[in-house]
Design an enzyme around this catalytic site. Structure first.
Site, PDB file in Angstrom:
ATOM      1  N   HIS A  46       0.860  -1.178   0.000  1.00 43.40           N
ATOM      2  CA  HIS A  46       0.000   0.000   0.000  1.00 43.40           C
ATOM      3  C   HIS A  46       0.900   1.232   0.000  1.00 43.40           C
ATOM      4  O   HIS A  46       2.035   1.189   0.491  1.00 43.40           O
ATOM      5  CB  HIS A  46      -0.889   0.026   1.242  1.00 43.40           C
ATOM      6  CG  HIS A  46      -1.945  -1.023   1.242  1.00 43.40           C
ATOM      7  ND1 HIS A  46      -3.010  -0.988   2.122  1.00 43.40           N
ATOM      8  CD2 HIS A  46      -2.124  -2.142   0.495  1.00 43.40           C
ATOM      9  CE1 HIS A  46      -3.795  -2.030   1.912  1.00 43.40           C
ATOM     10  NE2 HIS A  46      -3.268  -2.751   0.930  1.00 43.40           N
ATOM     11  N   GLU A  48       0.975   3.858   1.810  1.00 46.46           N
ATOM     12  CA  GLU A  48       1.461   4.242   3.141  1.00 46.46           C
ATOM     13  C   GLU A  48       2.626   3.366   3.578  1.00 46.46           C
ATOM     14  O   GLU A  48       3.631   3.863   4.111  1.00 46.46           O
ATOM     15  CB  GLU A  48       0.342   4.124   4.193  1.00 46.46           C
ATOM     16  CG  GLU A  48      -0.886   4.929   3.905  1.00 46.46           C
ATOM     17  CD  GLU A  48      -1.998   4.144   3.221  1.00 46.46           C
ATOM     18  OE1 GLU A  48      -3.167   4.333   3.599  1.00 46.46           O
ATOM     19  OE2 GLU A  48      -1.686   3.346   2.312  1.00 46.46           O
ATOM     20  N   CYS A  76      -6.222   1.715   5.925  1.00 47.33           N
ATOM     21  CA  CYS A  76      -6.808   0.455   6.381  1.00 47.33           C
ATOM     22  C   CYS A  76      -6.194   0.095   7.735  1.00 47.33           C
ATOM     23  O   CYS A  76      -5.308   0.789   8.231  1.00 47.33           O
ATOM     24  CB  CYS A  76      -6.539  -0.645   5.352  1.00 47.33           C
ATOM     25  SG  CYS A  76      -4.796  -1.124   5.241  1.00 47.33           S
ATOM     26  N   CYS A  79      -2.309  -0.378   7.608  1.00 47.67           N
ATOM     27  CA  CYS A  79      -1.583   0.881   7.477  1.00 47.67           C
ATOM     28  C   CYS A  79      -1.733   1.738   8.732  1.00 47.67           C
ATOM     29  O   CYS A  79      -0.772   2.389   9.159  1.00 47.67           O
ATOM     30  CB  CYS A  79      -2.040   1.630   6.232  1.00 47.67           C
ATOM     31  SG  CYS A  79      -1.585   0.763   4.707  1.00 47.67           S
TER      32      CYS A  79
END
Length: 143
Positions: A46, A48, A76, A79
């Site tokens: 992801h 992040e 999410c 993260c």
């Protein structure tokens, strides 16, 4: 957030879900990334997570105290936890994610008693642009 949107647009151009993240310390960009889960065959890639990893390498440390993260979509649970473990100071995110978000939606990670560090959270930054980018991406995929 403008740089995070650029990263999200780059991710979309690669066929990735358009999420971008930028880590800043003392007004200087330390790391930036867009989603790469498909390109890397890695469900943890992801934006992040990639920005955190790059910032830790760049700064030579595991904690990112004093750093702020700008991301186009509400993080999410994975993260959100990584931001907590990295000791990110502030989180600025664009649009909320009622289905997969874990900051102001879903499990509300930072409100849990087991959360050791919660960044200051500022939702809704460039919200319309971030939401439109995601909405257009998925609309195009469904067509």
């Amino acid at each position: 957030m403008e740089l995070a949107l650029e990263e999200a647009q780059g991710a979309a151009a690669r066929g990735e879900v358009p999420v971008g993240a930028v880590l800043v310390r003392d007004g200087v960009v330390v790391a930036r990334a867009g989603n790469r889960t498909r390109a890397d065959n890695d469900p943890t890639a992801h934006a992040e997570m990639l920005a955190i990893r790059a910032a830790c390498r760049s700064l030579g440390q595991e904690r990112l105290s004093g750093c702020d993260l700008y991301v186009t979509l509400e993080p999410c649970a994975m993260c959100a936890a990584a931001l907590s473990f990295a000791r990110i100071r502030r989180l600025y995110y664009g649009t909320g994610d009622p289905k997969g978000g874990a900051v102001d939606n879903g499990p509300r990670f930072y409100a849990q008693p087991t959360c050791h560090h919660a960044p200051d959270v500022y939702p809704g930054m460039a919200e319309a642009e971030c939401a439109t980018l995601l909405r257009d991406f998925f609309r195009e995929r469904r067509s």
